[in-house]
Design a protein around this motif. Structure first.
Motif, short mmCIF file in Angstrom:
data_model
loop_
_atom_site.label_atom_id
_atom_site.label_comp_id
_atom_site.label_asym_id
_atom_site.label_seq_id
_atom_site.Cartn_x
_atom_site.Cartn_y
_atom_site.Cartn_z
N PRO A 361 -12.75 20.44 11.35
CA PRO A 361 -12.35 18.78 12.08
C PRO A 361 -13.45 18.18 12.66
N HIS A 362 -13.40 17.12 12.67
CA HIS A 362 -14.44 16.08 12.96
C HIS A 362 -14.21 15.94 14.68
N PRO A 363 -13.05 16.08 15.26
CA PRO A 363 -12.86 15.79 16.56
C PRO A 363 -13.40 17.01 17.39
N GLN A 364 -13.13 18.19 16.70
CA GLN A 364 -13.84 19.23 17.51
C GLN A 364 -15.28 19.30 17.62
N ALA A 365 -15.83 18.90 16.60
CA ALA A 365 -17.51 18.64 16.59
C ALA A 365 -17.90 17.60 17.48
N ARG A 366 -17.14 16.70 17.61
CA ARG A 366 -17.59 15.49 18.70
C ARG A 366 -17.39 15.81 19.95
N THR A 367 -16.17 16.80 20.23
CA THR A 367 -16.20 17.26 21.76
C THR A 367 -17.36 18.18 21.87
N MET A 368 -17.93 18.83 21.12
CA MET A 368 -19.04 19.67 21.32
C MET A 368 -20.08 18.82 21.90
N ALA A 369 -20.32 17.94 21.19
CA ALA A 369 -21.46 16.89 21.33
C ALA A 369 -21.02 16.36 22.87
N ALA A 370 -19.81 15.75 23.27
CA ALA A 370 -19.68 15.32 24.33
C ALA A 370 -19.72 16.36 25.57
N ASN A 371 -19.15 17.53 25.31
CA ASN A 371 -19.43 18.66 26.25
C ASN A 371 -21.01 18.65 26.62
N TRP A 372 -21.86 18.81 25.84
CA TRP A 372 -23.29 18.95 25.75
C TRP A 372 -23.70 17.72 26.61
N CYS A 373 -23.36 16.51 26.37
CA CYS A 373 -23.79 15.39 27.22
C CYS A 373 -23.40 15.50 28.34
N GLY A 374 -22.18 16.11 28.76
CA GLY A 374 -21.93 16.24 30.14
C GLY A 374 -22.52 17.30 31.00
N LEU A 375 -23.22 18.05 30.19
CA LEU A 375 -24.12 19.25 30.84
C LEU A 375 -25.51 18.73 30.89
N GLY A 376 -25.95 17.60 30.46
CA GLY A 376 -27.05 16.97 30.73
C GLY A 376 -27.96 17.23 29.56
N GLY A 377 -27.17 17.56 28.33
CA GLY A 377 -28.04 17.74 27.07
C GLY A 377 -28.70 16.51 26.58
N ASP A 378 -29.69 16.67 25.60
CA ASP A 378 -30.23 15.56 24.93
C ASP A 378 -29.61 15.58 23.47
N VAL A 379 -28.73 14.53 23.39
CA VAL A 379 -27.83 14.59 22.26
C VAL A 379 -27.77 13.32 21.16
N VAL A 380 -28.11 13.27 20.04
CA VAL A 380 -27.83 11.97 19.41
C VAL A 380 -26.67 12.49 18.37
N TYR A 381 -25.68 11.85 18.67
CA TYR A 381 -24.50 12.02 17.94
C TYR A 381 -24.14 10.89 16.76
N VAL A 382 -23.88 11.25 15.44
CA VAL A 382 -23.89 10.58 14.56
C VAL A 382 -22.73 10.69 13.81
N PRO A 383 -21.44 9.81 13.80
CA PRO A 383 -20.28 10.06 13.09
C PRO A 383 -20.70 9.28 11.67
N VAL A 384 -20.57 10.33 10.58
CA VAL A 384 -20.81 9.94 9.28
C VAL A 384 -19.42 9.16 8.72
N ASP A 385 -19.72 8.01 8.23
CA ASP A 385 -18.52 7.36 7.39
C ASP A 385 -18.39 7.97 6.12
N ASN A 386 -17.47 8.70 5.84
CA ASN A 386 -17.23 9.29 4.66
C ASN A 386 -15.93 8.80 4.03
N VAL A 387 -15.80 8.79 2.59
CA VAL A 387 -14.58 8.30 2.13
C VAL A 387 -13.59 9.60 2.13
#
Length: 430
Positions: A361-387
């Motif tokens: 699921p997309h939401p749980q992967a996005r949550t991981m990225a957000a959690n890393w951001c909250g921990l001070g991580g360097d994150v480039v988050y990319v939502p891929v627009d797929n059909v």
């Protein structure tokens, strides 16, 4: 047409077909003796146990050497999640193409996506055999080495690649501990060490993985500081990572890839035998038969045999496996310990996930990225627009292909020293 384009075009039509029938092998397919670990292992993580030339199923002649390069099958020492020594296999690929960036030729550890749980499903064997096809009276199997696409893209840029088979996938001494956070993270980091031991060179390291591989590279980025500070990790690509296994188990149930739940359960019990009483309590005869059957299957086999089935048919109570994991405190504690996103990752990480991915699921992967951001991580988050399609498997697999070229280019640029800026500040709006 460029060398790279010719090579990728050839991939579509040139595959080595292996048909085997030894009765004592997994689903009739033999695994070379190379994959049987020795009785004693080296003490150092990443130490080479053995190596041998690995013939590639897809290789073309070139002016400067074979395209895309030369391969070596490797076995190296790692440490499992219980702190015990373990042998892991994989493959090192030295590209013929020159590295055009600054400094030494960089190395990328490619963590494969889901291949299955049978030893014959390993990525290193897939590099050699291309298409593995076993036809038997009672059991058949099919496995395709799809990760060759990403590997050859990296090699075409002059980047060395080392692929890990993960703990237990290929090696004949244990089951593959599918999606085990620590086992996979250690196997990825120790693959980098093994490549260094093989070549005698040090270079900057990047990690590449999608799906199961995305979880493995994410875990490795989290574990690098404590487990492998000697690995100079510069950047990581994490595509569609199963960071929350409870959410992922819930989503996969009843889809084409429901068999992956069986692989995970098999691996959990091997890693933590205290979970076995729960299997005795909940599994029906049908469930026991399914888990045993799946333990020798590749991903293609599982799709053909179990697509769209419900794990509620595997339990005596009619509960799904996800419901069992939620309701039993011991199981819930174990699964919570598998969560990725709780530790700041090393280097910069590009997290990409299809916005319509409803398999991992997309939401749980996005949550991981957000959690890393909250921990001070360097994150480039990319939502891929797929059909979005009616098929969860296609919704998951589509971004693997559509984003692959961009992901490889991004990783190569980081290894060439071009900086990237974290977009954590924009994540809440994405």
């Amino acid at each position: 047409m460029s060398k790279r384009a010719r090579l990728l075009a050839a991939l579509v039509v040139v595959m080595t077909v292996f048909v085997g029938a030894p009765a004592d092998a997994d689903r009739g397919i033999s695994v070379p003796a190379f994959y049987t670990p020795p009785s004693s292992l080296p003490s150092e993580n990443g130490a080479l146990i053995r190596s041998e030339p690995l013939p590639l199923a897809l290789s073309l002649p070139g002016l400067d050497g074979p395209l895309p390069g030369r391969a070596t099958r490797i076995m190296y020492k790692s440490t499992d999640n219980n702190g015990r020594p373990v042998a892991v296999t994989g493959a090192y690929l030295e590209p013929t193409a020159a590295w055009k960036g600054p400094g030494k030729r960089p190395l990328v550890v490619l963590a494969p996506g889901t291949m299955g749980q049978g030893d014959h499903c390993s990525t290193s064997l897939a590099l050699q055999r291309g298409l593995i096809l076993g036809i038997g009276v009672t059991q058949s199997t099919v496995s395709i080495g799809y990760e060759v696409l990403a590997a050859y893209r990296l090699l075409a840029k002059g980047i060395a690649v080392v692929q890990t088979d993960y703990v237990g996938l290929g090696t004949t001494d244990r089951l593959h501990t599918y999606v085990d956070r620590v086992d996979e993270g250690h196997a990825v980091l120790d693959a980098a060490r093994a490549a260094r031991a093989l070549t005698g060179t040090t270079s900057d390291v990047g990690l590449y993985g999608y799906s199961q591989g995305g979880g493995a590279t994410s875990s490795a980025a989290e574990l690098q500081a404590s487990y492998a500070p000697d690995v100079p990790l510069k950047a990581t690509y994490s595509g569609a990572p199963p960071a929350d296994l409870l959410d992922t188990t819930t989503a996969i149930d009843g889809t084409e890839l429901v068999g992956a739940i069986g692989w995970a359960v098999n691996g959990f019990v091997q890693s933590d035998p205290s979970l076995k009483p729960l299997l005795d309590k909940y599994l029906s005869d049908a469930g026991r038969a399914a888990l045993k059957d799946l333990s020798t299957m590749c991903v293609g086999d599982a799709i053909f045999a179990y697509a769209n089935k419900k794990t509620s048919s595997w339990t005596t109570t009619g509960q799904s496996i996800a419901d069992v994991l939620r309701s039993e405190p011991v199981a819930r504690a174990y699964i919570d310990g598998q969560r990725i996103g709780t530790t700041k990752p090393a280097g910069i990480v590009r997290v990409a996930t299809g916005v319509n991915d409803n398999l991992v699921p997309h939401p749980q992967a996005r949550t991981m990225a957000a959690n890393w951001c909250g921990l001070g991580g360097d994150v480039v988050y990319v939502p891929v627009d797929n059909v979005k399609t009616p098929s969860p498997l296609l919704n998951h697999f589509g971004p693997l292909l559509s984003d692959q070229g961009t992901a490889v280019d991004w990783l190569a640029a980081r290894l060439a020293g071009t900086p990237a800026t974290s977009n954590c500040g924009a994540l809440p709006g994405q």
